[in-house]
Design a protein around this motif. Structure first.
Motif, short mmCIF file in Angstrom:
data_model
loop_
_atom_site.label_atom_id
_atom_site.label_comp_id
_atom_site.label_asym_id
_atom_site.label_seq_id
_atom_site.Cartn_x
_atom_site.Cartn_y
_atom_site.Cartn_z
N ASP A 161 33.27 37.34 33.36
CA ASP A 161 32.09 36.43 34.04
C ASP A 161 31.84 37.27 35.52
OD1 ASP A 161 30.47 34.80 35.13
OD2 ASP A 161 31.79 32.97 35.34
N GLU A 162 30.72 37.66 35.52
CA GLU A 162 30.21 38.58 36.92
C GLU A 162 30.27 37.80 38.03
OE1 GLU A 162 26.41 37.50 34.79
OE2 GLU A 162 28.40 38.08 34.15
N ASN A 163 29.93 36.54 37.77
CA ASN A 163 29.96 35.56 39.06
C ASN A 163 31.24 35.07 39.60
OD1 ASN A 163 27.20 35.58 38.98
ND2 ASN A 163 27.06 33.69 37.28
N SER A 164 32.14 35.24 38.82
CA SER A 164 33.57 34.81 39.40
C SER A 164 34.58 35.87 39.72
CB SER A 164 34.27 33.94 38.24
OG SER A 164 34.21 34.56 36.87
N MET B 68 26.15 45.07 37.90
CA MET B 68 26.09 44.21 38.93
C MET B 68 25.34 44.50 40.22
SD MET B 68 28.09 42.02 37.24
CE MET B 68 27.34 42.55 36.02
N ASN C 60 25.66 43.73 43.30
CA ASN C 60 26.35 43.47 44.49
C ASN C 60 27.36 44.49 44.49
OD1 ASN C 60 27.80 42.30 42.44
ND2 ASN C 60 28.67 40.64 43.94
N ARG D 183 30.58 31.19 30.83
CA ARG D 183 29.26 30.88 30.79
C ARG D 183 28.64 31.20 29.50
NH1 ARG D 183 26.37 35.89 31.17
NH2 ARG D 183 27.72 37.65 31.58
#
Length: 877
Positions: free
Chosen positions: A116-119, A151, A153, A56
């Protein structure tokens, strides 16, 4: 799969693993295929990055990282039993690949910005695995931990906090680099509502204690107690043990004692002992070093009250040494007896006395003046299975030298060298000092030369001993020359050296030269202490130069010292002009309670609890009670003679009283009292001295041994025996131990009273209490016995003096010559005169006066013989 397609899609790789082999053969070949697949995945990352590997932030991500994500997210394996196990294995390997990928990304430039914190599917297991990787730097772990905290979550657990603390505390360097972040992490932990266990907190405390960060350790303790109070739980005893150790080593002993006593109270009725023996030993050592006697006794008594607490070997050794050094020989011996009993008891344990125990006991016996007992225990030690070490030799040599047993000291020194131990500077200094006190100057020179030949480096203290000994033994020119030579070399000269020479100059009435040395002393940066200042004050008083007192101020760096002395002097003179309280009721300062001839009754006070060595071994009943198979029968005998209920009172101090106590501000008043008492009494102004004594005792200034001895000596010289007797009684009421100076005054008083019959009784009592005879005491005994007509006894004392290794001085020879001359034993008088000259002892003006007296006695004898001959001639005619 073919080797010609290195960038084959990872999905196809996993499909091949699941479908190429039949279900029956899948388990057998799975790991081999998986190994090859992983190799392709790794090798595939070396080509051109595909769009799926774009981060990203626009930076390239490794093929290993993207492949691991694909492995974890792909789930197209056939759902058969065998395929299910294959799926689990693939998931585990994928997780390992993800951990490796994250670790590799963190290790590269950018660190957490490569992630990448989303993946990344964050979980406690994944974070723990990354934090456990030893190849990852601690700083990277801390950054990753904080990245995870951001994060939305994910929330850290107690396990992840614990793992990070372990990683930081594992190495001292990492702890030093990240010690400030520990507190921040604890605050974050509090915000997350996470509570660590006591074991982790103890790890943090022990780690910071180990690197000396005691402040942070105490801050962690505050955080712990706050958390425990919030959760209504309690810490275990190990945590508080670490806290106490931190406080003790931080030298916050007061706070450590308060926590210690609270823990003792809290441990009542519980099965645990709080704190443990290690902490108690640390506390004992700290209290001993700080000379906190009352606090030490309080801790010791509190621990002894608890039946479930018992000292270990280290604790016994510490207590024996500390309590014995503070004068309670009886309790030290009782602890030794307790050690022996426990070593043979049913509880077992390593409680048998070791070499450290015997070293402490020998040291305590020497300090108590029981040098004969110490020598017997020393001989016993060598046959008990323990080999003496360098500390043992040092202790016994120092004890012998301080007690004027020079021959024994030289003998032990020779044995030490024969057994392969090299004497250090401390040992040589002790023997040199002892030889100087014994006036054996020739041997001093020989020993100093041997010290240099052996390569032992001389210290400032070594030269201070030599200079002081030369000045006190009539070698003033030699001592002053050595001092000047050392100054020119610019070494081995300190403030004590200057003080020694200045004191000698003041005694020689060379005040101007002494003031010049003070100026030079200050210019060299040495502190002009109270010993030097008071020596100058006495010198000014002798010459009547009080106007020179203010001249010292500009030469003294300590700006508070001389003004304090001047203010003290002004206040003293003003107070002495006002009427004293005792004039109102006409009561004497020292009320007479009996007569000086009752000295034997006064000296019949209880001694230290053990008798004189030599006579002890003849006590067969006592020997019968001891273990004949013991390795230390004499030590057992001494210990058995002291019961646990004995209240041992120290009535004699082997250390001679000093005019200046050298304890700083605490002893300033009594030091000045002693100084001005010396001035007034030297001039025979007894009334002023008594006023000074009365004034300051009313103010709460406690006299010391030097104060009492000075007052008694002046009263005895003036013939005021009742007043001297009153001083002696008051000294006993204030529990001030007598020293060799006190016994000198007593024997002088008995001699002036013509009561020489009690002299031997006093001497025996001195020996029984652990006293010794120095050259002043020998001279006093010879003078008193000789003037009482007991010339043969005086000669015996002289021979005892020479046998003990002390060389007579000019006072000794003058006394012997005078005593034998008055007794009409002129041949013996001439013998001592010749002995004096042969020994190289220079006569003084007193010797000339005594020789004149002896010449008159010779004339009387000649006249008497001539009269006898003339009368015989008249009778014959």
């Amino acid at each position: 799969m073919t080797k010609s397609d290195p960038l084959q899609d990872p999905d196809d790789v996993i499909e091949e693993i699941g479908t190429k082999k039949s279900p029956a053969d899948a388990d057998a070949s799975f790991f081999a295929e998986l190994s090859r697949a992983r190799k392709k995945l790794v090798d595939g990352g070396r080509g051109t990055p595909s769009p799926t590997r774009t981060m990203r932030h626009g930076r390239g991500r490794t093929s290993l990282y993207s492949s691991a994500l694909l492995v974890l997210t792909k789930n197209k394996i056939t759902s058969t039993p065998t395929a299910s196990s294959t799926t689990t294995a693939v998931s585990e390997v994928g997780n390992l690949l993800l951990v490796a990928a994250v670790v590799k990304s963190l290790s590269e430039n950018g660190g957490t910005r490569n992630l990448d914190e989303n993946s990344i599917p964050l979980s406690e297991s994944l974070v723990l695995q990354i934090l456990r990787r030893s190849s990852l730097q601690v700083s990277k772990k801390v950054d990753f931990f904080r990245w995870c905290s951001l994060m939305h979550n994910y929330k850290h657990s107690a396990s992840t906090y614990t793992q990070l603390f372990h990683a930081i505390c594992r190495h001292q360097d990492s702890l030093l680099d990240h010690h400030h972040e520990i507190i921040d992490l604890l605050s974050s932990m509090k915000q997350d509502g996470v509570v660590l266990d006591s074991r982790t907190f103890k790890l943090l405390l022990d780690s910071f204690i180990r690197i000396g960060k005691f402040d942070i350790a105490l801050e962690i303790l505050d955080h712990m107690e706050e958390e425990m109070g919030r959760t209504k739980s309690s810490l275990n005893s190990d945590v508080y043990n670490s806290v106490l150790v931190a406080l003790v080593r931080r030298e916050q002993i007061g706070l450590a004692l308060s926590i210690f006593f609270k823990l003792l109270e809290a441990s009542n009725g519980t099965g645990n002992v709080i704190p443990d023996t290690f902490v108690c030993n640390e506390l004992f050592v700290a209290l001993r070093k700080a000379d906190m006697r009352e606090e030490f006794s309080r801790v010791f008594d509190k621990l002894r009250e608890k039946n479930r607490f018992a000292l270990d070997l280290w604790g016994y050794n510490i207590c024996i040494h500390a309590i014995g050094c503070w004068g309670d020989l009886g309790l030290s011996l009782s602890l030794f007896r307790e050690m022996k009993q426990r070593s043979h008891g049913s509880d077992g344990g390593p409680f048998a006395p070791d070499l450290c125990t015997y070293n402490s006991l020998i040291h305590v016996l020497c300090l108590s003046g029981k040098i004969k007992d110490a020598l017997i225990v020393w001989d016993e030690l060598k046959g008990s299975g323990h080999e003496p070490d360098a500390s043992t030799y040092r202790i016994i040599i120092q004890g012998c030298c301080k007690s004027y047993r020079i021959e024994d000291a030289v003998k032990v020194l020779s044995e030490m060298q024969y057994n392969g131990f090299c004497p250090d500077t401390v040992v040589y200094n002790s023997v040199l000092d002892g030889l100087m006190k014994a006036r054996r100057l020739t041997e001093v020179c020989q020993l100093f030369e041997k010290m240099v030949e052996d390569g032992v480096r001389a210290s400032c203290w070594t030269y201070n001993i030599l200079i002081d000994g030369l000045l006190k033994n009539g070698r003033g020119v030699a001592g002053y020359t050595m001092f000047c030579d050392l100054k020119k070399k610019g070494q081995f000269v300190d403030g004590v050296t200057y003080s020694i020479v200045i004191l000698w100059l003041c005694r020689e009435d060379q005040i101007a030269e002494a003031l010049q040395l003070v100026e030079e002393m200050e210019a060299r940066g040495f502190v002009v202490d109270l010993v030097t200042v008071t020596s100058l004050l006495i010198g000014f008083h002798r010459q009547g130069r009080w106007d020179w007192t203010e001249r010292i101020m500009k030469h003294i760096r300590d700006g508070n010292l001389v003004p304090a002395v001047l203010k003290w002097k002004a206040d003293m003179e003003a107070s002495m002009k006002s009427p004293q309280s005792r004039k109102k009721d006409f009561s004497p300062i020292f009320p007479c309670k009996g007569d000086f001839s009752e000295i034997t009754y006064f000296l019949s006070s209880p001694d230290l609890g053990i008798g004189e060595a030599g006579g002890q071994l003849e006590d067969r009943s006592a020997l019968h009670d001891t273990d004949q198979w013991s390795s230390s029968p004499y030590m057992d005998l001494l210990a058995n003679q002291v019961t646990s209920n004995d209240c041992i009172l120290k009535t004699f101090s082997p250390s001679r009283g000093k005019r200046v106590q050298v304890k700083g501000v605490e002893s300033f008043d009594i030091d000045m009292v002693n100084t001005y008492l010396s001035m007034f009494l030297a001039k025979g102004k007894l009334s002023l001295a008594c006023k000074l004594y009365e004034m300051f005792t009313d103010m709460g200034v406690n006299p010391v041994g030097y104060t009492y001895n000075t007052m008694m000596s002046s009263f005895v010289k003036k013939g005021y025996f009742n007043e001297a007797w009153g001083v002696l009684h008051e000294m006993g009421e204030h529990v001030c131990p007598a020293d060799i100076g006190t016994y000198n005054v007593i024997i002088q008083g008995l001699g002036k009273m013509g009561n020489a019959d009690l002299v031997n009784a006093v001497r025996d009592k001195l020996a029984k209490q652990g006293g010794y005879l120095d050259i002043v005491m020998y001279n006093t005994l010879i003078n008193v016995l000789g003037k009482a007509g007991r010339v043969d006894e005086a000669n015996n004392v002289f021979e005892q003096m020479r046998t003990s290794g002390i060389n007579p001085d000019v006072v000794t020879y003058n006394t012997l010559i005078q005593v034998h001359s008055k007794a009409g034993r002129l041949q013996d008088a001439y013998k001592f005169l010749k002995m004096m000259l042969d020994a190289g002892c220079p006569p003084n003006h007193v010797t000339d006066t005594i020789l004149d007296l002896m010449e008159k006695e010779v004339e009387k004898l000649r006249y008497k013989k001539a009269s006898i001959r003339r009368s015989h001639k008249d009778d014959s005619s």
